[in-house]
Write an enzyme that holds these catalytic residues in place. Structure first.
Site: not given
Length: 426
Positions: A261, A276, A348, A351, A390
């Site tokens: 990403r 991230r 988070e 999801s 994560r």
């Protein structure tokens, strides 16, 4: 993708659902395009019918030796043959404009999704586990990780910001987590392990909703392909342009892959550490099912992701996202947020979204029930089970010890080759 027939039937309801997402009304614009397109299609069909009728009449006129009538009819056919290509182009262009207009509009939220502008409108559904207690101030993961083989400087020299180099036991722990996740999802949760392409065409990304709206978040190759931002893209598109047997649903798929990403919209956020990244690994879960089982499948997928956190003994909570915080393709989303003691915050880690038939319409993915004549669009769901990096962050922050080591959860020991704790490098 939205169904123009449904918008035509209930334009006010469509606009009201968009308003819950904070999106301006769109039905009037869409219905004007729809009316223009249907008018052109009617003109096209009438012209084709007129040409076909005239062509048949020419034969009858010639058989009757009525050369004048035959000549007049031939002139009509010639004129129609000349005008029809332009009409065909108009229909095609307007049809493409309609598809583009529908494609840029986010999915409509489910009725039980709370209304809100951003993450502050999300609702806590449940909290699991307990926060660890420390007799010292817990450190954040990036400070801890450099002791065990995390080298951000080497990564930056090779690739720039938002990349990581992991070495030694820390690299093994990262691999162990991914293997543990994929093994758990396949052995105990019924997902089928799948190896999928990491490079995909634009139509695959259109199918799952990343294109055209979010192209800036993607990495594009010189031959026009894209690196996947998540294995959801490859897994979900396995059923594109197909008709599935309802008796074989739900179809549950999983893949452990790198993800890529550009993080175009996250400048300044989580620039340190592993939260991230441009490149990361994730165990992705995808389900393809029927409309009447999609809600139950959503709960099952969320429980499948939670199973990893439970086995790792991590403290977490399940959030129901509000209308303003959901992703583009989702109609309802749960976020799992894990407790990070170094940050003294929940973050988070997964999801899980029910997309309804939104992606299926873009991919033309259908199912057929035995004994029924027609087909219907499948419903698609996707979620992380979990993001590996994560989870690594959560493990080292929650299991850090006063002596500077990190205890490895027992469930991971079979994957660690006898290593049961991370010890700081000399």
């Amino acid at each position: 993708m939205h169904d123009i027939k449904a918008i035509r039937a209930e334009p006010a309801a469509f606009d009201a659902a968009l308003a819950r997402r904070g999106v301006a009304p769109a039905s009037a614009r869409l219905l004007a395009l729809d009316a223009e397109l249907r008018g052109l299609q009617t003109t096209q069909q009438e012209a084709l019918a007129q040409r076909n009728d005239a062509s048949r009449a020419i034969g009858a006129a010639k058989a009757a030796k009525d050369e004048a009538t035959a000549a007049a009819l031939m002139a009509v056919v010639a004129e129609l043959k000349e005008s029809l290509p332009a009409l065909d182009d108009q229909v095609r262009d307007l049809g493409a404009a309609m598809t583009a207009a529908l494609a840029e509009i986010a999915n409509l939220p489910a009725a039980d999704v709370p209304e809100g502008a951003d993450e502050h409108g999300n609702v806590v559904l449940h909290v699991n586990g307990t926060k660890p207690e420390f007799g010292f101030k817990p450190l954040e993961h990036d400070t801890l990780a450099v002791r065990f083989g995390y080298d951000p400087d080497a990564a930056a020299a090779i690739a720039g910001a938002r990349f990581a180099v992991l070495a030694g036991p820390l690299a093994r722990l990262h691999r162990a987590l991914g293997q543990f996740m994929i093994d758990t999802q396949t052995a105990t949760r019924g997902y089928s392990e799948t190896v999928v392409p990491l490079l995909v065409r634009d139509n695959a990304l259109f199918g799952t909703g990343q294109l055209p709206k979010f192209e800036e978040d993607l990495f594009k190759t010189t031959d026009g392909r894209y690196l996947i931002p998540t294995a959801e893209v490859s897994l979900t598109n396995l059923v594109r342009e197909s008709i599935l047997d309802a008796e074989n649903l739900p179809l549950r798929l999983t893949a452990l892959t790198p993800c890529f990403r550009s993080e175009a919209g996250s400048a300044g956020r989580d620039t340190r550490g592993l939260i991230r990244q441009h490149q990361f690994e994730k165990c992705e879960l995808v389900a393809i099912t029927t409309p009447d089982t999609a809600a139950a499948e959503h709960e099952y997928m969320a429980a499948s992701a939670e199973a990893i956190l439970d086995k790792l003994g991590l403290h977490y909570r399940r959030m129901l996202l509000c209308t303003g915080d959901m992703g583009f393709s989702a109609q309802k989303t749960y976020d799992l947020e894990v407790w990070l003691p170094g940050q003294n915050a929940f973050r988070e880690i997964s999801s899980i979204s029910n997309c309804g038939d939104f992606q299926a319409r873009r991919m033309d993915a259908r199912f057929k029930a035995r004994g029924e004549k027609g087909t219907a669009f499948v419903h698609t769901l996707n979620g992380s089970g979990l993001a590996v990096g994560r989870t690594l962050v959560a493990v080292i922050e929650n299991y850090q010890q006063a002596d500077g080591s990190v205890h490895i959860p027992e469930v991971l020991w079979p994957y660690m080759g006898g290593v049961t704790k991370l010890v700081p490098n000399a």
